[in-house]
Motif scaffolding. Structure first.
Motif, PDB file in Angstrom:
ATOM      1  N   MET A  57      -9.078  -0.697  12.036  1.00 19.57           N
ATOM      2  CA  MET A  57      -9.072   0.514  10.959  1.00 19.57           C
ATOM      3  C   MET A  57      -9.906   1.558  11.487  1.00 19.57           C
ATOM      4  N   SER A  58      -9.427   2.893  11.598  1.00 13.20           N
ATOM      5  CA  SER A  58     -10.343   4.020  12.044  1.00 13.20           C
ATOM      6  C   SER A  58     -11.107   4.462  10.903  1.00 13.20           C
ATOM      7  N   THR A  59     -12.452   4.164  10.977  1.00  8.95           N
ATOM      8  CA  THR A  59     -13.469   4.590   9.824  1.00  8.95           C
ATOM      9  C   THR A  59     -14.832   5.265  10.632  1.00  8.95           C
ATOM     10  N   THR A  60     -15.260   6.252  10.027  1.00  7.70           N
ATOM     11  CA  THR A  60     -16.641   6.796  10.355  1.00  7.70           C
ATOM     12  C   THR A  60     -17.647   5.712  10.429  1.00  7.70           C
ATOM     13  N   SER A  61     -17.624   4.888   9.589  1.00  3.71           N
ATOM     14  CA  SER A  61     -18.753   3.848   9.675  1.00  3.71           C
ATOM     15  C   SER A  61     -18.744   2.897  10.970  1.00  3.71           C
ATOM     16  N   GLN A  62     -17.551   2.925  11.365  1.00  3.13           N
ATOM     17  CA  GLN A  62     -17.194   2.039  12.606  1.00  3.13           C
ATOM     18  C   GLN A  62     -17.445   2.872  13.839  1.00  3.13           C
ATOM     19  N   GLY A  63     -17.884   4.272  13.703  1.00  6.72           N
ATOM     20  CA  GLY A  63     -18.052   5.063  14.684  1.00  6.72           C
ATOM     21  C   GLY A  63     -16.763   5.884  15.304  1.00  6.72           C
ATOM     22  N   ALA A  64     -15.500   5.798  14.749  1.00  8.64           N
ATOM     23  CA  ALA A  64     -14.326   6.409  14.867  1.00  8.64           C
ATOM     24  C   ALA A  64     -14.459   8.006  14.520  1.00  8.64           C
ATOM     25  N   ALA A  65     -13.630   8.549  15.230  1.00 11.39           N
ATOM     26  CA  ALA A  65     -13.602  10.246  14.974  1.00 11.39           C
ATOM     27  C   ALA A  65     -13.046  10.288  13.726  1.00 11.39           C
ATOM     28  N   LEU A  66     -13.523  11.532  13.140  1.00 10.70           N
ATOM     29  CA  LEU A  66     -12.685  11.857  11.736  1.00 10.70           C
ATOM     30  C   LEU A  66     -11.683  12.949  11.834  1.00 10.70           C
ATOM     31  N   VAL A  67     -10.550  12.651  11.521  1.00 16.87           N
ATOM     32  CA  VAL A  67      -9.368  13.662  11.307  1.00 16.87           C
ATOM     33  C   VAL A  67      -9.379  14.331   9.856  1.00 16.87           C
ATOM     34  N   VAL A  68      -9.649  15.799  10.081  1.00 14.16           N
ATOM     35  CA  VAL A  68      -9.974  16.596   8.940  1.00 14.16           C
ATOM     36  C   VAL A  68      -8.772  17.454   8.830  1.00 14.16           C
ATOM     37  N   PHE A  69      -8.126  17.411   7.589  1.00 13.19           N
ATOM     38  CA  PHE A  69      -7.022  18.359   7.196  1.00 13.19           C
ATOM     39  C   PHE A  69      -7.665  19.756   6.468  1.00 13.19           C
ATOM     40  N   TYR A  70      -7.082  20.712   6.479  1.00 14.65           N
ATOM     41  CA  TYR A  70      -7.453  21.712   5.603  1.00 14.65           C
ATOM     42  C   TYR A  70      -6.358  22.107   4.543  1.00 14.65           C
ATOM     43  N   SER A  71      -7.077  22.527   3.340  1.00 13.77           N
ATOM     44  CA  SER A  71      -6.481  22.747   2.061  1.00 13.77           C
ATOM     45  C   SER A  71      -6.924  23.967   1.481  1.00 13.77           C
ATOM     46  N   GLU A  72      -6.062  24.824   1.074  1.00 12.01           N
ATOM     47  CA  GLU A  72      -6.343  26.080   0.188  1.00 12.01           C
ATOM     48  C   GLU A  72      -6.662  25.528  -1.244  1.00 12.01           C
ATOM     49  N   LYS A  73      -6.042  24.578  -1.671  1.00 13.58           N
ATOM     50  CA  LYS A  73      -6.190  23.958  -3.304  1.00 13.58           C
ATOM     51  C   LYS A  73      -6.800  22.496  -2.990  1.00 13.58           C
ATOM     52  N   LEU A  74      -8.077  22.287  -2.858  1.00 10.90           N
ATOM     53  CA  LEU A  74      -8.689  20.953  -2.581  1.00 10.90           C
ATOM     54  C   LEU A  74      -8.638  20.273  -3.772  1.00 10.90           C
ATOM     55  N   HIS A 102     -13.574  12.741   1.528  1.00  7.46           N
ATOM     56  CA  HIS A 102     -12.867  11.694   2.387  1.00  7.46           C
ATOM     57  C   HIS A 102     -12.029  10.749   1.635  1.00  7.46           C
ATOM     58  N   PHE A 103     -11.159  10.130   2.100  1.00  5.33           N
ATOM     59  CA  PHE A 103     -10.134   9.164   1.565  1.00  5.33           C
ATOM     60  C   PHE A 103      -9.617   8.132   2.781  1.00  5.33           C
ATOM     61  N   ILE A 104      -9.222   6.925   2.308  1.00 11.00           N
ATOM     62  CA  ILE A 104      -8.547   5.823   2.859  1.00 11.00           C
ATOM     63  C   ILE A 104      -7.201   5.745   2.731  1.00 11.00           C
ATOM     64  N   GLU A 105      -6.498   5.779   3.379  1.00 11.58           N
ATOM     65  CA  GLU A 105      -4.863   5.811   3.393  1.00 11.58           C
ATOM     66  C   GLU A 105      -4.511   4.414   3.021  1.00 11.58           C
ATOM     67  N   PRO A 106      -3.289   3.871   2.950  1.00 16.45           N
ATOM     68  CA  PRO A 106      -2.926   2.622   2.645  1.00 16.45           C
ATOM     69  C   PRO A 106      -3.368   1.798   3.682  1.00 16.45           C
ATOM     70  N   SER A 107      -3.392   1.969   5.044  1.00 16.35           N
ATOM     71  CA  SER A 107      -3.567   1.159   6.138  1.00 16.35           C
ATOM     72  C   SER A 107      -5.179   0.857   6.491  1.00 16.35           C
ATOM     73  N   GLY A 108      -6.026   1.569   5.685  1.00 10.75           N
ATOM     74  CA  GLY A 108      -7.485   1.506   6.000  1.00 10.75           C
ATOM     75  C   GLY A 108      -8.043   2.808   6.625  1.00 10.75           C
ATOM     76  N   ASN A 109      -7.354   3.618   7.237  1.00  5.08           N
ATOM     77  CA  ASN A 109      -7.962   4.686   7.851  1.00  5.08           C
ATOM     78  C   ASN A 109      -8.506   5.790   7.103  1.00  5.08           C
ATOM     79  N   GLU A 110      -9.619   6.208   7.604  1.00  5.53           N
ATOM     80  CA  GLU A 110     -10.293   7.323   6.715  1.00  5.53           C
ATOM     81  C   GLU A 110     -10.188   8.706   7.531  1.00  5.53           C
ATOM     82  N   PHE A 111      -9.717   9.562   6.457  1.00 11.24           N
ATOM     83  CA  PHE A 111      -9.490  10.972   6.690  1.00 11.24           C
ATOM     84  C   PHE A 111     -10.474  11.746   5.843  1.00 11.24           C
TER      85      PHE A 111
END
Length: 118
Positions: A57-74, A102-111
Motif C-alpha cells: 500500500m502507498s501511505t505517508t506513514s511508510q514514506g510514500a509520496a502523497l497524491v493530492v486532489f483539488y476540490s472547490e467543495k471540500l 486525507h483518506f484511504i481508498e479500498p486497496s489501502g492507499n492514502e490520498f
C-alpha cells in the motif's frame, strides 16, 4: 499532453483492483482500461496512470509520496469519498493556503483532497 520532463504517468499498488476502480469511477469519474487481470490504466482530464496488483500500500506513514486532489467543495467531496467506501484518516483541517482531508481508498492507499475555498 506529453510535455518534456513533466510528470507523465502515475502507477500505484492495489490489493483489490476491482474495488479501487469502482471507488475512483464513483468519486472522481475516472475511466479505466484493463490490461490483463493484474493491471488497469486510468485517465482523467489532468493525469493518467494505472493500478497494478500488489499486497503493498502507498501511505505517508511508510514514506510514500502523497497524491493530492483539488476540490472547490471540500465537504461535498469528503461525503462522496465516504459514500463510496473510503475511510477518512484525517478529517478536514486547515493549513497555510487552505483546508484538506486525507483518506484511504479500498486497496489501502492514502490520498488527500485540498481546497482554497471556505
Amino acid at each position: 499532453m506529453n510535455k518534456h520532463e513533466a510528470i507523465n504517468y502515475l502507477e500505484l499498488p492495489a490489493k483489490d483492483i476491482s474495488a479501487t476502480k469502482a471507488f475512483f469511477t464513483t468519486v472522481f469519474k475516472w475511466t479505466f482500461v484493463d490490461y490483463g487481470p493484474e493491471y488497469s490504466a486510468f485517465s482523467d482530464p489532468c493525469i493518467e496512470g494505472g493500478f497494478y496488483q500488489s499486497d503493498l500500500m502507498s501511505t505517508t506513514s511508510q514514506g510514500a509520496a502523497l497524491v493530492v486532489f483539488y476540490s472547490e467543495k471540500l465537504e461535498q467531496t469528503q461525503a462522496k469519498v465516504e459514500q463510496a467506501g473510503g475511510a477518512i484518516i484525517r478529517p478536514i483541517f486547515t493549513f497555510p493556503g487552505g483546508r484538506r482531508f486525507h483518506f484511504i481508498e479500498p486497496s489501502g492507499n492514502e490520498f488527500a483532497v485540498w481546497s482554497d475555498k471556505e
